[in-house]
Design a protein around this motif. Structure first.
Motif, PDB file in Angstrom:
ATOM      1  N   VAL A  35      -4.622   2.991  -5.462  1.00  0.00           N
ATOM      2  CA  VAL A  35      -4.147   2.073  -4.419  1.00  0.00           C
ATOM      3  C   VAL A  35      -5.070   0.868  -4.316  1.00  0.00           C
ATOM      4  O   VAL A  35      -4.611  -0.266  -4.210  1.00  0.00           O
ATOM      5  CB  VAL A  35      -4.010   2.807  -3.066  1.00  0.00           C
ATOM      6  N   ASP A  81       2.050   9.241  -6.060  1.00  0.00           N
ATOM      7  CA  ASP A  81       2.523  10.587  -5.741  1.00  0.00           C
ATOM      8  C   ASP A  81       3.581  11.056  -6.733  1.00  0.00           C
ATOM      9  O   ASP A  81       3.587  12.223  -7.125  1.00  0.00           O
ATOM     10  CB  ASP A  81       3.099  10.633  -4.325  1.00  0.00           C
ATOM     11  N   ARG A 119       0.833  -1.203   0.000  1.00  0.00           N
ATOM     12  CA  ARG A 119       0.000   0.000   0.000  1.00  0.00           C
ATOM     13  C   ARG A 119       0.869   1.255   0.000  1.00  0.00           C
ATOM     14  O   ARG A 119       0.620   2.218  -0.730  1.00  0.00           O
ATOM     15  CB  ARG A 119      -0.926   0.007   1.213  1.00  0.00           C
ATOM     16  N   ARG A 167      -6.042   8.958  -5.895  1.00  0.00           N
ATOM     17  CA  ARG A 167      -5.010   8.142  -5.243  1.00  0.00           C
ATOM     18  C   ARG A 167      -5.635   6.890  -4.621  1.00  0.00           C
ATOM     19  O   ARG A 167      -5.089   5.801  -4.724  1.00  0.00           O
ATOM     20  CB  ARG A 167      -4.313   8.975  -4.168  1.00  0.00           C
ATOM     21  N   GLU A 168      -6.793   7.045  -3.975  1.00  0.00           N
ATOM     22  CA  GLU A 168      -7.450   5.921  -3.320  1.00  0.00           C
ATOM     23  C   GLU A 168      -7.831   4.838  -4.317  1.00  0.00           C
ATOM     24  O   GLU A 168      -7.690   3.650  -4.042  1.00  0.00           O
ATOM     25  CB  GLU A 168      -8.697   6.391  -2.560  1.00  0.00           C
ATOM     26  N   GLY A 207       1.147   4.086  -2.966  1.00  0.00           N
ATOM     27  CA  GLY A 207       0.917   5.496  -2.673  1.00  0.00           C
ATOM     28  C   GLY A 207       2.066   6.368  -3.160  1.00  0.00           C
ATOM     29  O   GLY A 207       1.849   7.429  -3.753  1.00  0.00           O
TER      30      GLY A 207
END
Length: 88
Positions: free
Chosen positions: A51, A39, A31, A47-48, A35
């Protein structure tokens, strides 16, 4: 025979704790890596979502299945030692 059964039950309990810890640790590392990857690239979408998709792929990966070796290797080793001690 009863001693072997007790050893296997206690061993299985200990291996379950080790498996859970390794599984959670590996997932947390994955995870964090996903992330950081998002980035750096500022990929498409949120982003969620990135992931979550990456973790879905991780759940089907070989690495996730290899963690099951925590159960297989020690139990096979105990079976081999028991066989060699008693029947060879």
């Amino acid at each position: 025979m009863l001693a072997l059964l007790r050893l296997l039950l206690i061993g299985f309990a200990v291996l379950t704790v080790i498996y859970a810890a390794l599984s959670l640790w590996s997932r947390r590392v994955r995870r964090r890596r996903l992330g950081r990857e998002w980035d750096e690239a500022q990929g498409p979408g949120s982003r969620e979502r990135f992931v979550a998709d990456g973790l879905r792929h991780y759940d089907r990966s070989l690495r996730r299945k290899l963690i099951l070796g925590v159960y297989i290797l020690p139990l096979c080793l105990i079976a081999l030692i028991t066989y060699l001690t008693n029947f060879h």
